[in-house]
Write a protein that holds these residues in place. Structure first.
Motif, PDB file in Angstrom:
ATOM      1  N   ARG A   9       0.835  -1.211   0.000  1.00 57.61           N
ATOM      2  CA  ARG A   9       0.000   0.000   0.000  1.00 57.61           C
ATOM      3  C   ARG A   9       0.870   1.263   0.000  1.00 57.61           C
ATOM      4  O   ARG A   9       0.534   2.247  -0.664  1.00 57.61           O
ATOM      5  N   LEU A  10       1.965   1.244   0.731  1.00 53.00           N
ATOM      6  CA  LEU A  10       2.886   2.381   0.747  1.00 53.00           C
ATOM      7  C   LEU A  10       3.404   2.649  -0.667  1.00 53.00           C
ATOM      8  O   LEU A  10       3.421   3.794  -1.135  1.00 53.00           O
ATOM      9  N   ILE A  11       3.789   1.582  -1.352  1.00 49.25           N
ATOM     10  CA  ILE A  11       4.297   1.696  -2.728  1.00 49.25           C
ATOM     11  C   ILE A  11       3.191   2.209  -3.653  1.00 49.25           C
ATOM     12  O   ILE A  11       3.413   3.124  -4.456  1.00 49.25           O
ATOM     13  N   GLU A  12       2.006   1.629  -3.541  1.00 43.66           N
ATOM     14  CA  GLU A  12       0.902   2.014  -4.413  1.00 43.66           C
ATOM     15  C   GLU A  12       0.469   3.473  -4.194  1.00 43.66           C
ATOM     16  O   GLU A  12       0.140   4.172  -5.153  1.00 43.66           O
ATOM     17  N   ARG A  13       0.472   3.921  -2.939  1.00 45.82           N
ATOM     18  CA  ARG A  13       0.117   5.326  -2.671  1.00 45.82           C
ATOM     19  C   ARG A  13       1.134   6.270  -3.299  1.00 45.82           C
ATOM     20  O   ARG A  13       0.762   7.285  -3.900  1.00 45.82           O
ATOM     21  N   ALA A  14       2.413   5.951  -3.152  1.00 38.87           N
ATOM     22  CA  ALA A  14       3.442   6.808  -3.747  1.00 38.87           C
ATOM     23  C   ALA A  14       3.322   6.804  -5.264  1.00 38.87           C
ATOM     24  O   ALA A  14       3.453   7.857  -5.906  1.00 38.87           O
ATOM     25  N   ALA A  15       3.053   5.654  -5.843  1.00 35.60           N
ATOM     26  CA  ALA A  15       2.918   5.560  -7.303  1.00 35.60           C
ATOM     27  C   ALA A  15       1.684   6.313  -7.788  1.00 35.60           C
ATOM     28  O   ALA A  15       1.731   6.994  -8.825  1.00 35.60           O
ATOM     29  N   GLY A  16       0.595   6.202  -7.050  1.00 38.92           N
ATOM     30  CA  GLY A  16      -0.647   6.858  -7.452  1.00 38.92           C
ATOM     31  C   GLY A  16      -0.562   8.371  -7.423  1.00 38.92           C
ATOM     32  O   GLY A  16      -1.299   9.052  -8.145  1.00 38.92           O
ATOM     33  N   ALA A  17       0.320   8.908  -6.616  1.00 42.40           N
ATOM     34  CA  ALA A  17       0.448  10.362  -6.493  1.00 42.40           C
ATOM     35  C   ALA A  17       1.524  10.934  -7.413  1.00 42.40           C
ATOM     36  O   ALA A  17       1.724  12.147  -7.446  1.00 42.40           O
ATOM     37  N   ALA A  18       2.208  10.068  -8.157  1.00 36.55           N
ATOM     38  CA  ALA A  18       3.351  10.514  -8.956  1.00 36.55           C
ATOM     39  C   ALA A  18       3.006  10.636 -10.435  1.00 36.55           C
ATOM     40  O   ALA A  18       2.276   9.815 -10.981  1.00 36.55           O
ATOM     41  N   ALA A  42       6.750 -11.917  -0.116  1.00 34.85           N
ATOM     42  CA  ALA A  42       6.464 -10.520   0.231  1.00 34.85           C
ATOM     43  C   ALA A  42       7.482  -9.593  -0.415  1.00 34.85           C
ATOM     44  O   ALA A  42       7.114  -8.574  -1.016  1.00 34.85           O
ATOM     45  N   MET A  43       8.750  -9.934  -0.318  1.00 32.63           N
ATOM     46  CA  MET A  43       9.789  -9.101  -0.940  1.00 32.63           C
ATOM     47  C   MET A  43       9.606  -9.055  -2.456  1.00 32.63           C
ATOM     48  O   MET A  43       9.746  -7.994  -3.077  1.00 32.63           O
ATOM     49  N   GLN A  44       9.292 -10.195  -3.056  1.00 30.42           N
ATOM     50  CA  GLN A  44       9.075 -10.232  -4.503  1.00 30.42           C
ATOM     51  C   GLN A  44       7.862  -9.393  -4.893  1.00 30.42           C
ATOM     52  O   GLN A  44       7.866  -8.705  -5.910  1.00 30.42           O
ATOM     53  N   ASP A  45       6.819  -9.450  -4.067  1.00 32.43           N
ATOM     54  CA  ASP A  45       5.617  -8.658  -4.339  1.00 32.43           C
ATOM     55  C   ASP A  45       5.940  -7.165  -4.307  1.00 32.43           C
ATOM     56  O   ASP A  45       5.487  -6.401  -5.160  1.00 32.43           O
ATOM     57  N   TRP A  46       6.739  -6.743  -3.333  1.00 31.80           N
ATOM     58  CA  TRP A  46       7.124  -5.337  -3.261  1.00 31.80           C
ATOM     59  C   TRP A  46       7.942  -4.939  -4.484  1.00 31.80           C
ATOM     60  O   TRP A  46       7.746  -3.878  -5.064  1.00 31.80           O
ATOM     61  N   SER A  47       8.879  -5.799  -4.866  1.00 33.29           N
ATOM     62  CA  SER A  47       9.698  -5.513  -6.037  1.00 33.29           C
ATOM     63  C   SER A  47       8.820  -5.398  -7.282  1.00 33.29           C
ATOM     64  O   SER A  47       8.989  -4.483  -8.100  1.00 33.29           O
ATOM     65  N   SER A  48       7.844  -6.301  -7.412  1.00 35.52           N
ATOM     66  CA  SER A  48       6.916  -6.255  -8.552  1.00 35.52           C
ATOM     67  C   SER A  48       6.072  -4.985  -8.525  1.00 35.52           C
ATOM     68  O   SER A  48       5.826  -4.375  -9.573  1.00 35.52           O
ATOM     69  N   ALA A  49       5.626  -4.576  -7.342  1.00 31.91           N
ATOM     70  CA  ALA A  49       4.813  -3.357  -7.231  1.00 31.91           C
ATOM     71  C   ALA A  49       5.631  -2.130  -7.635  1.00 31.91           C
ATOM     72  O   ALA A  49       5.115  -1.223  -8.308  1.00 31.91           O
ATOM     73  N   ILE A  50       6.895  -2.091  -7.248  1.00 34.48           N
ATOM     74  CA  ILE A  50       7.763  -0.977  -7.629  1.00 34.48           C
ATOM     75  C   ILE A  50       8.003  -1.006  -9.142  1.00 34.48           C
ATOM     76  O   ILE A  50       7.932   0.026  -9.824  1.00 34.48           O
ATOM     77  N   GLN A  51       8.251  -2.196  -9.679  1.00 37.88           N
ATOM     78  CA  GLN A  51       8.452  -2.338 -11.118  1.00 37.88           C
ATOM     79  C   GLN A  51       7.200  -1.894 -11.879  1.00 37.88           C
ATOM     80  O   GLN A  51       7.293  -1.184 -12.885  1.00 37.88           O
ATOM     81  N   ASP A  52       6.027  -2.283 -11.391  1.00 35.71           N
ATOM     82  CA  ASP A  52       4.773  -1.863 -12.020  1.00 35.71           C
ATOM     83  C   ASP A  52       4.626  -0.338 -11.986  1.00 35.71           C
ATOM     84  O   ASP A  52       4.161   0.269 -12.959  1.00 35.71           O
TER      85      ASP A  52
END
Length: 188
Positions: free
Chosen positions: A45-54, A104-114
């Motif tokens: 969610r932290l990653i998605e919020r930052a991405a959504g605002a950028a 979990a780590m892979q999911d975060w990496s994928s979310a950042i990549q997305d």
């Protein structure tokens, strides 16, 4: 992780022990599984919020690292990444839990990549930059705990932003090693 048990959880939560056993009938393993799931969801969610605002990759990086700094500051530098802590813990003996931590780590990496892909970076460029971002974020968190300041997040953010391409694509390691073609010779 070795010190986590349902009796301690009940005591810390000031809850009846029976209630804790009711909500966690699988015992300590279920408690740890659910804690990992919550931490993984919170990180995503932290990653998605930052991405959504950028609107740009640089804004995403700035937002992500600013959120991390705010979070560590709000916890008086006592917070950290429970996923990373558990991964380094010698007490994680369950192969299933170890896999959930890796997932979990892979999911975060994928979310950042997305996030990078939505902002124009794709393929190997997004993958490489996602790994760099995740490493820098965890490094900043570790340093912020060691020295109670959020300056590590600002430094890590600058480092990742410096790796961002101005053209919208990041050259991968293999591409950086290729020699550049020479300009054609001029006719005399």
């Amino acid at each position: 992780m070795a010190g986590i048990n349902l009796v301690e959880v009940a005591r810390e939560a000031k809850a009846p022990r029976g209630s804790v056993y009711h909500y966690f009938p699988g015992g300590r393993d279920q408690l740890l599984d659910e804690a990992v799931a919550l931490a993984a969801h919170t990180g995503r969610r932290l990653i998605e919020r930052a991405a959504g605002a950028a609107a740009t990759p640089a804004e995403f990086v700035e937002g992500l690292f600013t959120a991390g700094a705010s979070w560590i500051d709000a916890t008086s530098h006592s917070g950290g990444c429970p996923i990373a802590a558990a991964m380094f813990s010698a007490e994680v003996e369950s192969p299933a839990l170890q896999q959930r931590l890796r997932d979990a780590m892979q999911d975060w990496s994928s979310a950042i990549q997305d996030a990078y892909a939505k902002l124009g970076l794709t393929g190997a460029a997004a993958r490489e930059l996602a790994a760099c971002t995740l490493m820098a974020f965890h490094g900043a968190m570790l340093l912020a705990k060691a020295k109670p300041t959020t300056g590590a997040f600002a430094a890590a953010s600058r480092m990742v932003k410096a790796a961002l391409p101005s053209s919208g694509t990041l050259r991968t390691g293999a591409q950086r090693k290729q020699p550049q073609p020479k300009p054609p010779a001029r006719a005399k």
